[in-house]
Design a protein around this motif. Structure first.
Motif, PDB file in Angstrom:
ATOM      1  N   ALA A 181       0.670  -0.935   0.196  1.00 58.74           N
ATOM      2  CA  ALA A 181       0.120  -0.166   0.579  1.00 58.74           C
ATOM      3  C   ALA A 181       0.921   1.058  -0.333  1.00 58.74           C
ATOM      4  CB  ALA A 181      -1.075   0.251   1.342  1.00 58.74           C
ATOM      5  N   PHE A 182       1.764   1.805   1.111  1.00 62.40           N
ATOM      6  CA  PHE A 182       2.725   2.242   0.574  1.00 62.40           C
ATOM      7  C   PHE A 182       2.958   3.187  -0.250  1.00 62.40           C
ATOM      8  CE2 PHE A 182       1.922   2.127   5.462  1.00 62.40           C
ATOM      9  CZ  PHE A 182       2.270   4.157   5.620  1.00 62.40           C
ATOM     10  N   LYS A 183       3.918   1.703  -1.031  1.00 64.86           N
ATOM     11  CA  LYS A 183       4.239   1.689  -2.429  1.00 64.86           C
ATOM     12  C   LYS A 183       3.787   2.322  -3.419  1.00 64.86           C
ATOM     13  CE  LYS A 183       7.065  -2.061  -2.991  1.00 64.86           C
ATOM     14  NZ  LYS A 183       7.164  -4.349  -2.796  1.00 64.86           N
ATOM     15  N   ASN A 184       2.391   2.058  -3.315  1.00 65.54           N
ATOM     16  CA  ASN A 184       1.325   2.810  -4.185  1.00 65.54           C
ATOM     17  C   ASN A 184       1.046   3.856  -3.896  1.00 65.54           C
ATOM     18  OD1 ASN A 184       1.978   0.176  -5.492  1.00 65.54           O
ATOM     19  ND2 ASN A 184       0.117  -1.035  -4.594  1.00 65.54           N
ATOM     20  N   ALA A 185       1.110   4.955  -3.261  1.00 68.62           N
ATOM     21  CA  ALA A 185       0.680   5.605  -2.226  1.00 68.62           C
ATOM     22  C   ALA A 185       0.482   7.034  -2.995  1.00 68.62           C
ATOM     23  CB  ALA A 185       0.628   5.658  -0.883  1.00 68.62           C
ATOM     24  N   ALA A 186      -0.119   7.950  -2.716  1.00 65.92           N
ATOM     25  CA  ALA A 186      -0.085   9.146  -4.159  1.00 65.92           C
ATOM     26  C   ALA A 186       0.500  10.361  -2.608  1.00 65.92           C
ATOM     27  CB  ALA A 186      -0.963   9.535  -4.209  1.00 65.92           C
ATOM     28  N   ALA A 187       0.156   9.618  -1.282  1.00 66.02           N
ATOM     29  CA  ALA A 187       0.674  10.991  -0.598  1.00 66.02           C
ATOM     30  C   ALA A 187       0.951   9.585   0.231  1.00 66.02           C
ATOM     31  CB  ALA A 187       0.397  12.208  -0.674  1.00 66.02           C
ATOM     32  N   VAL A 188       2.579  10.340   1.281  1.00 66.97           N
ATOM     33  CA  VAL A 188       2.623  10.136   2.581  1.00 66.97           C
ATOM     34  C   VAL A 188       3.102  11.082   3.412  1.00 66.97           C
ATOM     35  CG1 VAL A 188       3.827   8.251   3.760  1.00 66.97           C
ATOM     36  CG2 VAL A 188       3.242   8.005   1.513  1.00 66.97           C
ATOM     37  N   VAL A 189       3.006  10.856   4.389  1.00 69.71           N
ATOM     38  CA  VAL A 189       3.596  11.287   6.024  1.00 69.71           C
ATOM     39  C   VAL A 189       3.859  10.130   7.151  1.00 69.71           C
ATOM     40  CG1 VAL A 189       2.162  13.850   5.777  1.00 69.71           C
ATOM     41  CG2 VAL A 189       1.331  11.891   7.231  1.00 69.71           C
ATOM     42  N   GLU A 190       5.477  10.900   7.519  1.00 68.47           N
ATOM     43  CA  GLU A 190       6.077  10.302   8.129  1.00 68.47           C
ATOM     44  C   GLU A 190       6.363  10.843   9.488  1.00 68.47           C
ATOM     45  OE1 GLU A 190       8.699   7.634   6.181  1.00 68.47           O
ATOM     46  OE2 GLU A 190       9.758   7.235   8.051  1.00 68.47           O
ATOM     47  N   GLY A 191       6.352  10.326  10.157  1.00 65.74           N
ATOM     48  CA  GLY A 191       7.422  11.400  11.731  1.00 65.74           C
ATOM     49  C   GLY A 191       6.686  10.712  12.852  1.00 65.74           C
ATOM     50  N   ASP A 192       7.979  10.925  14.231  1.00 66.41           N
ATOM     51  CA  ASP A 192       8.705  10.920  15.427  1.00 66.41           C
ATOM     52  C   ASP A 192       7.355  11.683  16.628  1.00 66.41           C
ATOM     53  OD1 ASP A 192      10.008   8.579  14.965  1.00 66.41           O
ATOM     54  OD2 ASP A 192      11.127   9.837  13.588  1.00 66.41           O
TER      55      ASP A 192
END
Lengths: 159, 764
Positions: free
Chosen positions: B188-199
């Motif tokens: 799913a993350f490979k095919n995502a249009a946008a991703v947010v990520e954080g700590d």
């Protein structure tokens, strides 16, 4: 030590030790448990009582300091016929408490406020009451209760 | 609004005044702190100055010889008891045995004629320690050369509250591990249009129930009797039964009014210690902790969360992944359940097809962490609801619209295997957005946020009650649910009065005495209205069934000919109220009918969670660019409660919870420097005060009667806390363009972020 003072309108004479606080004498010697003790460092306001009309933290106020003075506690607000003080009634009507542990001190501080300033603004209430902590209500209904009591007392005096 | 018309209620759904109102405003309400038993002694506790140390020796002889001291209890005096307790993991000795695991741990107790004497004698106890290396964060606890806090294998507690295995005590500092997984996150993350990520970091917090932990124990050959300020007396009974090796019938917990709980008084705290004091001193003993000691007893788990969330090109959330490390402190307490709950609560309340959440809590040499209002949810709603806004910003969507598009829908099975969603988030979010004027122009330096939370609430459904209808028509409810201030003593009689058709004032409540009141698992997880409320409703109806049979006997007619009316029965012309039925049946104006009910994981309570606790909050804040100080301009709470048995109490729960959440969002945090808690007093721990009150507050309830509780009610009182820290962080981002991922958002943190932004010219 021999301590004589007026408590909720009645003269009392009790024995106390020099290091005993007013909260200890009220709660342990006189079995008046309405005055609650929480932070014990004069920060939370739970133990507020009136000494000669002024709000003090009974947790750090030495009992002997009260000699010859007038002390009012939460137990002194209800009239002998069972009528509640307008503040007590307003706290009920506005759901201004949950667990109730801060309530006696909260009501005593509010009483000192209204005795001094019978028609406080919201900002004045917030400023005056800032030394009393409530962990349950988010303060919103307490402000409303004080406003409601002020109104009720205003009407009472106009009659 | 629900299409179904609400019945005209007589007592429920009305804001009747609190049952405990008069005693609480006159100072007559009795808390454990106010109680004294004849012959009672007082205990004080000696605490460890070291975070991690071997106890080489304890010499209590001078303290024992001190005038006025009855005895001193240490870890060496517990022979004959099973000194380790814990409903989840039996890792907690009632006094330190052989070693201490955090600074502040109880090492010895002095029992004396009064508190002052006990306190004086503490100084006369000579303890020799050998200091050991200590760990204070999950990262340190996981290190290869980390010292081990617990060397031995533990017995799992029988009442841990979840089905998974207990991880603790297997040769590492891991207390509990849990994970959930569905779909294919990597894909799913490979095919995502946008991703947010954080700590993200959610701090250690202290609940500050204003009544600090207090208990009185009287241990005799008759058994163990305890008065305690405990939320879950039946759970505490279970621990004490095991410590003293007694049958349940010989352990009695009595809970009078409780001065605040918020989860911090759930499960066993000081009861085994005070019971051991009484056992050794052979007299009743009271132990009243100071607030400073309470801060060394329980806190919330702080949480380090790495999270990423993905959307597809249509703005649909397609994946969420998180790794969480929680700091459980020196003992497990309820943290294994907090771990499970925080894992689950990373998802909600969104329908996400690909999910992987891994969670691990670690023992450290800090104050034990346990339940705290909304347990586990606030910790992960900070990252969860922050990322919803971060994603919306990234794809250029309005965060409120983005939430609406992705929130779980009524009846949707958004969490595989769990009860379908029973709230209406669209309405919750709409109401919150309207209340804060979402689409109205914003002043410069102001920002708004709406956020929601939906948590698997209600704990385990095991609850029983007795409703006694007396010959004068008055009613006594026997309930194991504890009045913490949430209003159970008002809500439960409202339900009985509604069902039995009697005046609210004639219904009395006897609560929380394990020798008298029927079993109730706990008072927490927002469960009382739903579960105990249902039990009271069913027990009232069962009493009515009995009284119908009695009326038939009295009127000498068939049971089928009796018709129930509000407050009694009718048969042809004859009409009897309950008082007449009972008095005529017994031929004496006295006696009673006992209605009973028990609820278990069955029928409408077979699906878990018991209900999804849903709520939305809305905030408008302003930020002082010079100082970084956040001002709360507006706050709105929306409790999705199904039906508010008492709307004023339900709203009171929401604003109370939101204020606690606001405190964590703005300034509440327990701070360790090295081995010591450096702000362990109310002088130093910043709490919300009157002057922190938002300038405008609106309280709303959504009542679609969609819960499993009485009349469609569901619980509330936690959910408004959960979203507050994220909501404040989101509003700050909208006001200033800086994203802060660590709570609380203190002026210093905000100021530094603003300064960094001005230097870098971009988001930090």
């Amino acid at each position: 030590m021999n301590l004589q003072f007026v408590l909720n309108g009645k003269p009392w004479r009790v024995e106390c030790e020099a290091q005993e606080t007013l909260a200890e004498v009220l709660r342990n010697t006189l079995n008046l448990n309405g005055t609650k003790v929480s932070c014990e460092v004069q920060v939370c306001g739970a133990c507020t009582v009136l000494v000669d009309g002024a709000p003090v933290s009974a947790c750090t106020y030495l009992a002997y300091e009260a000699r010859g003075k007038n002390v009012t506690t939460i137990e002194g607000l209800e009239k002998p016929d069972g009528t509640l003080d307008p503040l007590q009634q307003a706290f009920i009507d506005e759901f201004a408490f949950q667990c109730g542990f801060c309530t006696p001190g909260m009501i005593m501080s509010a009483k000192a406020l209204l005795d001094e300033n019978p028609a406080p603004t919201r900002a004045e209430i917030i400023h005056y009451m800032d030394g009393n902590i409530c962990r349950c209500t988010g303060y919103v209904p307490i402000v409303a209760a004080i406003q409601r009591a002020a109104q009720a007392m205003g009407k009472e005096t106009k009659k | 609004m629900s299409a179904e018309k609400k019945p005209d209620f007589h007592v429920v759904n009305h804001a009747v005044p609190r049952r405990d109102a008069r005693v609480k405003v006159t100072g007559k309400a009795q808390y454990v702190a106010d109680l004294k038993l004849i012959g009672m002694a007082y205990a004080k506790v000696l605490r460890s100055p070291y975070a991690h140390a071997k106890i080489l020796s304890i010499d209590a002889s001078r303290a024992t010889a001190h005038p006025g001291v009855y005895c001193v209890v240490t870890g060496n005096d517990l022979e004959g008891l099973n000194p380790y307790y814990g409903h989840a993991v039996k890792d907690h000795p009632l006094l330190a045995i052989d070693k201490v695991r955090y600074a502040g741990e109880a090492v010895a107790a002095v029992v004396a004629v009064d508190e002052r004497t006990a306190f004086e004698a503490l100084e006369l106890i000579d303890v020799k320690y050998e200091e050991l290396n200590a760990v204070f964060t999950p990262q340190e606890a996981m290190a290869e050369d980390a010292p081990l806090l617990h060397e031995k294998q533990f017995e799992a507690g029988a009442l841990r509250g979840f089905e998974g295995e207990v991880t603790a005590g297997k040769g590492s500092n891991i207390c509990q591990k849990h994970h959930i997984k569905w779909g294919n996150v990597e894909e799913a993350f490979k095919n995502a249009a946008a991703v947010v990520e954080g700590d993200y970091y959610f701090p250690m917090t202290y609940a500050y129930a204003m009544e600090a932990y207090v208990a009185i124990a009287d241990v005799t050959d008759q058994g163990v009797n305890i008065y305690s300020s405990a939320q879950h007396p039946f759970m505490v009974r279970h621990d004490l039964k095991s410590v003293f090796n007694l049958p349940v019938s010989k352990v009695r917990l009595i809970v009078p009014f409780v001065g605040g709980g918020y989860g911090s008084k759930s499960y066993t705290k000081i009861e085994p210690l005070v019971a051991a004091c009484s056992w050794k001193a052979k007299r009743p003993v009271k132990l009243q902790l100071t607030v400073e000691e309470a801060m060394l007893t329980t806190r919330s788990d702080d949480a380090y969360t790495w999270m990423r969330t993905a959307v597809d090109a249509n703005g649909k959330i397609i994946a969420r992944q998180a790794k969480i490390f929680m700091n459980t402190g020196a003992y497990a307490e309820n943290s294994p359940l907090v771990v499970e709950k925080s894992t689950n609560r990373c998802v909600g309340p969104y329908a996400i097809p690909n999910v992987l959440i891994e969670n691990c809590s670690l023992y450290t040499n800090t104050v034990p962490a346990s339940s705290y209002r909304g347990f586990g949810c606030a910790q992960v709603t900070l990252p969860g609801e922050s990322q919803i806004d971060e994603l919306a910003a990234k794809i250029g969507k309005d965060p409120y619209e983005f939430r609406l598009a992705n929130a779980a829908k009524p009846g949707e099975e958004f969490f595989p295997g769990m009860r379908p969603f029973d709230g209406t988030l669209k309405q919750d979010l709409d109401t919150a957005a309207r209340a804060i004027g979402w689409n109205t122009p914003l002043a410069k330096g102001h920002g708004r946020g709406v956020a929601c939370s939906g948590s698997d609430a209600g704990a385990y459904p095991l609850t029983s009650t007795v409703v006694r209808v007396h010959a004068d028509g008055s009613v006594t409810i026997m309930t194991g649910s504890t009045e913490l201030g949430q209003g159970s003593h008002t809500v439960l009689p409202q339900i009985a009065a509604e069902e039995l058709g009697v005046d609210f004032d004639k219904v009395n409540v006897v609560s929380s005495d394990t020798a008298i009141t029927p079993y109730d698992r706990s008072t927490g997880a927002s469960r009382t209205t739903t579960l105990m409320g249902s039990a009271v409703l069913e027990a009232s109806r069962e009493a009515i069934q009995q009284m119908v049979v009695m009326a038939a006997d009295v009127l000498k007619v068939k049971v089928e000919d009796i018709q129930t009316v509000r407050g009694g029965v009718r048969c042809g012309e004859a009409q009897l109220n309950w008082s007449e039925v009972i008095s005529k049946f017994y031929a004496l104006p006295d006696g009673e009918v006992i209605g009973r009910s028990y609820i278990r994981k069955s029928g409408r309570f077979s699906a878990l969670p018991v209900f999804w606790e849903a709520a939305a909050t809305g905030v408008e804040i302003s930020v002082d660019q010079e100082t970084g100080k956040i001002t709360m301009e507006k706050l709105a709470t929306v409790g999705d409660v199904g039906l508010a048995i008492n709307p004023a109490l339900a709203e009171g729960q929401d604003i109370g919870a939101a204020t606690m959440g606001m405190g964590i969002g703005l300034f509440e945090e327990l701070i360790y420097e090295g081995s010591q808690l450096v702000n362990g007093s109310i002088l130093d721990y910043r709490l919300p005060r009157f002057s922190d009150l938002p300038k405008e507050v609106e309280l709303h309830l959504v009542q679609n009667q969609d819960g499993v509780g009485p009349y469609g009610a569901k619980g509330g009182g936690e959910a408004s806390l959960n979203s507050m820290a994220a909501n404040i962080a989101n509003a700050v981002d909208r006001a200033t363009g800086v994203r802060i991922r660590h709570a609380p958002l203190t002026p210093e943190k905000v100021w530094r972020a603003l300064k960094d932004k001005n230097i870098q010219g971009s988001k930090v």
